[in-house]
Motif scaffolding. Structure first.
Motif, PDB file in Angstrom:
ATOM      1  N   UNK A 121       0.844  -1.191   0.000  1.00 34.10           N
ATOM      2  CA  UNK A 121       0.000   0.000   0.000  1.00 34.10           C
ATOM      3  C   UNK A 121       0.879   1.239   0.000  1.00 34.10           C
ATOM      4  N   UNK A 122       0.373   2.289  -0.625  1.00 35.41           N
ATOM      5  CA  UNK A 122       1.073   3.580  -0.653  1.00 35.41           C
ATOM      6  C   UNK A 122       0.699   4.345   0.606  1.00 35.41           C
ATOM      7  N   UNK A 123       1.698   4.808   1.325  1.00 36.77           N
ATOM      8  CA  UNK A 123       1.495   5.588   2.540  1.00 36.77           C
ATOM      9  C   UNK A 123       2.145   6.954   2.333  1.00 36.77           C
ATOM     10  N   UNK A 124       1.942   7.885   3.255  1.00 34.51           N
ATOM     11  CA  UNK A 124       2.644   9.174   3.129  1.00 34.51           C
ATOM     12  C   UNK A 124       4.173   9.033   3.116  1.00 34.51           C
ATOM     13  N   UNK A 125       4.688   7.924   3.681  1.00 38.74           N
ATOM     14  CA  UNK A 125       6.137   7.681   3.692  1.00 38.74           C
ATOM     15  C   UNK A 125       6.600   6.867   2.496  1.00 38.74           C
ATOM     16  N   UNK A 126       5.699   6.508   1.595  1.00 41.28           N
ATOM     17  CA  UNK A 126       6.053   5.694   0.433  1.00 41.28           C
ATOM     18  C   UNK A 126       5.369   4.332   0.492  1.00 41.28           C
ATOM     19  N   UNK A 127       5.769   3.440  -0.400  1.00 39.43           N
ATOM     20  CA  UNK A 127       5.175   2.106  -0.470  1.00 39.43           C
ATOM     21  C   UNK A 127       5.662   1.245   0.686  1.00 39.43           C
ATOM     22  N   UNK A 128       4.730   0.468   1.256  1.00 39.60           N
ATOM     23  CA  UNK A 128       5.028  -0.390   2.412  1.00 39.60           C
ATOM     24  C   UNK A 128       4.337  -1.740   2.220  1.00 39.60           C
ATOM     25  N   UNK A 129       4.822  -2.719   2.970  1.00 38.99           N
ATOM     26  CA  UNK A 129       4.119  -3.996   3.059  1.00 38.99           C
ATOM     27  C   UNK A 129       2.923  -3.811   3.989  1.00 38.99           C
ATOM     28  N   UNK A 130       1.729  -4.105   3.500  1.00 37.76           N
ATOM     29  CA  UNK A 130       0.556  -4.200   4.377  1.00 37.76           C
ATOM     30  C   UNK A 130       0.499  -5.615   4.938  1.00 37.76           C
ATOM     31  N   UNK A 131       0.925  -6.584   4.102  1.00 39.61           N
ATOM     32  CA  UNK A 131       1.010  -7.971   4.575  1.00 39.61           C
ATOM     33  C   UNK A 131       2.063  -8.716   3.779  1.00 39.61           C
ATOM     34  N   UNK A 132       2.652  -9.732   4.440  1.00 40.54           N
ATOM     35  CA  UNK A 132       3.602 -10.669   3.832  1.00 40.54           C
ATOM     36  C   UNK A 132       3.270 -12.036   4.381  1.00 40.54           C
ATOM     37  N   UNK A 133       2.939 -12.951   3.493  1.00 36.71           N
ATOM     38  CA  UNK A 133       2.650 -14.326   3.889  1.00 36.71           C
ATOM     39  C   UNK A 133       3.693 -15.234   3.254  1.00 36.71           C
ATOM     40  N   UNK A 134       4.523 -15.859   4.088  1.00 33.02           N
ATOM     41  CA  UNK A 134       5.598 -16.708   3.599  1.00 33.02           C
ATOM     42  C   UNK A 134       5.301 -18.179   3.765  1.00 33.02           C
ATOM     43  N   UNK A 135       6.005 -18.993   2.982  1.00 33.86           N
ATOM     44  CA  UNK A 135       5.919 -20.441   3.108  1.00 33.86           C
ATOM     45  C   UNK A 135       7.210 -21.061   2.591  1.00 33.86           C
ATOM     46  N   UNK A 136       7.548 -22.236   3.124  1.00 34.44           N
ATOM     47  CA  UNK A 136       8.674 -23.021   2.630  1.00 34.44           C
ATOM     48  C   UNK A 136       8.096 -24.097   1.728  1.00 34.44           C
ATOM     49  N   UNK A 137       8.652 -24.233   0.527  1.00 36.75           N
ATOM     50  CA  UNK A 137       8.196 -25.249  -0.420  1.00 36.75           C
ATOM     51  C   UNK A 137       9.133 -26.453  -0.449  1.00 36.75           C
ATOM     52  N   UNK A 138      10.435 -26.195  -0.346  1.00 35.30           N
ATOM     53  CA  UNK A 138      11.443 -27.250  -0.454  1.00 35.30           C
ATOM     54  C   UNK A 138      12.539 -27.016   0.578  1.00 35.30           C
ATOM     55  N   UNK A 139      13.152 -28.102   1.033  1.00 38.59           N
ATOM     56  CA  UNK A 139      14.333 -27.953   1.881  1.00 38.59           C
ATOM     57  C   UNK A 139      15.277 -29.111   1.623  1.00 38.59           C
ATOM     58  N   UNK A 140      16.567 -28.850   1.863  1.00 35.75           N
ATOM     59  CA  UNK A 140      17.607 -29.841   1.584  1.00 35.75           C
ATOM     60  C   UNK A 140      18.734 -29.661   2.594  1.00 35.75           C
ATOM     61  N   UNK A 141      19.349 -30.759   2.979  1.00 33.80           N
ATOM     62  CA  UNK A 141      20.518 -30.686   3.839  1.00 33.80           C
ATOM     63  C   UNK A 141      20.202 -30.601   5.317  1.00 33.80           C
ATOM     64  N   UNK A 142      18.996 -30.869   5.664  1.00 34.58           N
ATOM     65  CA  UNK A 142      18.622 -30.831   7.074  1.00 34.58           C
ATOM     66  C   UNK A 142      17.121 -30.809   7.218  1.00 34.58           C
ATOM     67  N   UNK A 143      16.655 -31.150   8.408  1.00 34.42           N
ATOM     68  CA  UNK A 143      15.212 -31.134   8.630  1.00 34.42           C
ATOM     69  C   UNK A 143      14.683 -29.711   8.733  1.00 34.42           C
ATOM     70  N   UNK A 144      13.388 -29.592   8.661  1.00 30.56           N
ATOM     71  CA  UNK A 144      12.764 -28.298   8.915  1.00 30.56           C
ATOM     72  C   UNK A 144      13.033 -27.933  10.371  1.00 30.56           C
TER      73      UNK A 144
END
Length: 161
Positions: A121-144
């Motif tokens: 979203x655009x704010x008076x201070x510039x563009x910002x994250x309103x939300x970030x939703x992350x996920x892990x799809x793959x992993x290697x070399x160790x457990x989660x």
């Protein structure tokens, strides 16, 4: 909307995931938190079912964790402009880290690949994250990693969800 305006919004929003990675890697939790709106929502890739509510709670995640040597590699940054004040986007993320020392070079633990779905979203201070939703799809070399669930208080649950 004119093409130049749309391209400017895409560039400004597309820079935010790159800055997030830089600030995370450098341990600059204040600058990272400033990328978010005050009332943001952030779900970490390792704990997508436990979102954090509010800029101060996002800052606390990174401020209060033990020091680590970490590198985030961000690719495939796509931004879709919705209006002059709103956009959404996706990006891929690869992460390597070492908890042994913060002095490079170090052997990394596992390799984790995932991504984020972002709302800007655009704010008076510039563009910002309103939300970030992350996920892990793959992993290697160790457990989660097994990370204890954060408390509701740490997540800001009940603080204006």
């Amino acid at each position: 909307m004119k093409d130049r305006k749309r391209l400017r919004i895409e560039a400004e929003c597309g820079k935010l995931p790159l800055l997030f990675a830089r600030y995370a890697d450098n341990g600059d939790h204040e600058a990272m938190a400033a990328l978010f709106t005050e009332d943001c929502i952030f779900a970490r890739p390792f704990q997508p079912d436990y979102p954090f509510y509010g800029r101060d709670k996002v800052q606390a995640i990174f401020r209060d964790r033990p020091p680590i040597l970490v590198r985030h590699i961000v690719t495939n940054v796509l931004v879709e402009v919705i209006s002059e004040t709103e956009a959404k986007g996706t990006n891929y993320l690869a992460m390597l880290s070492s908890h042994k020392s913060v002095e490079p070079p170090q052997e990394a633990g596992g390799l984790y690949v995932g991504g984020f779905e972002d709302h800007y979203v655009k704010t008076p201070e510039g563009w910002k994250f309103a939300s970030r939703y992350g996920q892990v799809a793959l992993h290697q070399g160790g457990p989660m990693p097994v990370i204890p669930p954060p408390t509701d208080e740490a997540r800001g649950v009940g603080k204006g969800e």
